[in-house]
Design an enzyme around this catalytic site. Structure first.
Site, PDB file in Angstrom:
ATOM      1  N   ASP A  73      11.851 -12.727  16.564  1.00 11.83           N
ATOM      2  CA  ASP A  73      10.555 -12.053  16.382  1.00 11.83           C
ATOM      3  C   ASP A  73       9.613 -12.885  15.518  1.00 11.83           C
ATOM      4  O   ASP A  73       9.981 -13.968  15.031  1.00 11.83           O
ATOM      5  CB  ASP A  73      10.751 -10.649  15.783  1.00 11.83           C
ATOM      6  CG  ASP A  73      11.616 -10.634  14.517  1.00 11.83           C
ATOM      7  OD1 ASP A  73      11.961 -11.717  14.018  1.00 11.83           O
ATOM      8  OD2 ASP A  73      11.931  -9.543  14.037  1.00 11.83           O
ATOM      9  N   ASN A  89      14.193   0.921   7.789  1.00 14.19           N
ATOM     10  CA  ASN A  89      13.822   2.049   8.652  1.00 14.19           C
ATOM     11  C   ASN A  89      14.681   2.049   9.927  1.00 14.19           C
ATOM     12  O   ASN A  89      14.367   2.739  10.886  1.00 14.19           O
ATOM     13  CB  ASN A  89      12.336   1.962   9.030  1.00 14.19           C
ATOM     14  CG  ASN A  89      12.004   0.644   9.716  1.00 14.19           C
ATOM     15  OD1 ASN A  89      12.890  -0.182   9.917  1.00 14.19           O
ATOM     16  ND2 ASN A  89      10.756   0.472  10.089  1.00 14.19           N
ATOM     17  N   HIS A 143      15.076  -0.572  11.909  1.00 14.93           N
ATOM     18  CA  HIS A 143      14.606  -1.461  12.973  1.00 14.93           C
ATOM     19  C   HIS A 143      15.564  -2.643  13.181  1.00 14.93           C
ATOM     20  O   HIS A 143      16.316  -3.022  12.288  1.00 14.93           O
ATOM     21  CB  HIS A 143      13.162  -1.945  12.722  1.00 14.93           C
ATOM     22  CG  HIS A 143      12.981  -2.987  11.665  1.00 14.93           C
ATOM     23  ND1 HIS A 143      11.743  -3.308  11.147  1.00 14.93           N
ATOM     24  CD2 HIS A 143      13.863  -3.799  11.025  1.00 14.93           C
ATOM     25  CE1 HIS A 143      11.866  -4.269  10.264  1.00 14.93           C
ATOM     26  NE2 HIS A 143      13.147  -4.585  10.156  1.00 14.93           N
ATOM     27  N   GLU A 166      10.530  -0.909  16.074  1.00 11.51           N
ATOM     28  CA  GLU A 166      10.310   0.082  15.037  1.00 11.51           C
ATOM     29  C   GLU A 166      10.694   1.486  15.523  1.00 11.51           C
ATOM     30  O   GLU A 166      10.811   1.716  16.737  1.00 11.51           O
ATOM     31  CB  GLU A 166       8.822   0.063  14.642  1.00 11.51           C
ATOM     32  CG  GLU A 166       8.322  -1.300  14.142  1.00 11.51           C
ATOM     33  CD  GLU A 166       8.776  -1.621  12.715  1.00 11.51           C
ATOM     34  OE1 GLU A 166       9.981  -1.492  12.417  1.00 11.51           O
ATOM     35  OE2 GLU A 166       7.933  -2.024  11.905  1.00 11.51           O
TER      36      GLU A 166
END
Ligand code: F6R
Length: 245
Positions: A67, A136, A138, A143
């Site tokens: 990413d 979170n 991810h 997400e």
């Protein structure tokens, strides 16, 4: 999903480095995708040492970057591309023909996604993925709420990612968008190792491994991968109950 618990970050990293090296011994033209961020830092160092010491043939190895932050490029320390250069491309002297990473500086990030998916398809998919997990849940920049079947895509970053992501930069960064391989890539990869260390990751590791599989906690998708492997140190494993080996 297999689960392995290691005494500490060093032994965990050594194991992951061995997995990378063994992948190349088994298949010299393997396609390997690695996350940036803190978790894989040491395994990349140990992998490059291993390649040099063992003389592993990397002439056909192809690397894919997981990413990138939208708007950042290789010149910015803390960008994913910067990590890949300093951790892998330079130490291994890997020519640019042997890797592909997202260009976060591109005017058209959608086009970057099309190109990435085309290259991965031409290489017949990813053999080994080494990913981390965010606070979170991810993976990459997939997400919470992401479509679990997506391939490469551009995404508005979650507030947690924008805040936690500041740790990679020496000065405050405006982080708004991410460009990432999708969980469709992860599900299609032949083998996936999710690595995590430290007590700060204990709660998210518990949710990923023992919680409900849901797009609201993307890393839970690991439970559905036929060759998924959770590799964690004792501290990150400390809240696991049912899946603990
Ligand atoms: C980074 C990436 C992220 C990180 C995750 C954990 O390329 O894809 O998903 O893997 O945020 O980051 P660290 O390892 O820094 O705790």
């Amino acid at each position: 999903m297999k689960v392995s618990v290691f005494t500490d970050y060093e032994s965990l990293s050594g194991f992951v480095a061995d997995e990378m090296n063994n992948q190349l011994l088994a298949k010299p033209n393997a396609v390997i995708c690695v996350a940036s961020g803190n978790s894989p830092k040491r395994c990349c160092e140990l992998f490059t040492e291993k390649v040099k010491n063992n003389g592993t043939d990397i002439s056909q190895f192809f690397f894919v970057g997981l990413d990138e932050w939208g708007g950042l490029g290789p010149a910015t320390p803390g960008s994913c591309h910067y990590d890949f250069i300093t951790r892998l491309f330079e130490p291994l002297q890997l020519p640019s023909s042997q890797y592909h990473v997202f260009n976060g500086l591109a005017d058209d990030l959608q086009q970057e996604c099309v190109l990435m998916d085309k290259i991965i398809a031409e290489k017949n998919g990813i053999d080994l993925m080494i990913v981390g997990i965010g606070m979170n849940g991810h993976i990459g920049f997939n997400e919470p709420g992401v479509d679990l079947n997506l391939l490469s895509h551009v995404i508005d970053l979650d507030e947690t990612t924008k805040t936690v992501g500041q740790k990679y930069f020496t000065e405050k960064m405006e982080l708004r968008k991410g460009i990432t391989l999708g969980l469709g890539h992860l599900l299609n990869a032949k083998k996936v190792l999710l690595m995590a260390n430290g007590s700060a990751k204990a709660e998210v590791i518990k949710k990923a491994a023992e919680g409900e599989v849901s797009s609201s906690f993307p890393a839970s998708i690991m439970q559905q991968h036929p060759n998924g492997w959770l590799v964690v140190d004792e501290a990150a494993a400390s809240l696991l109950t049912s899946v603990r080996p």
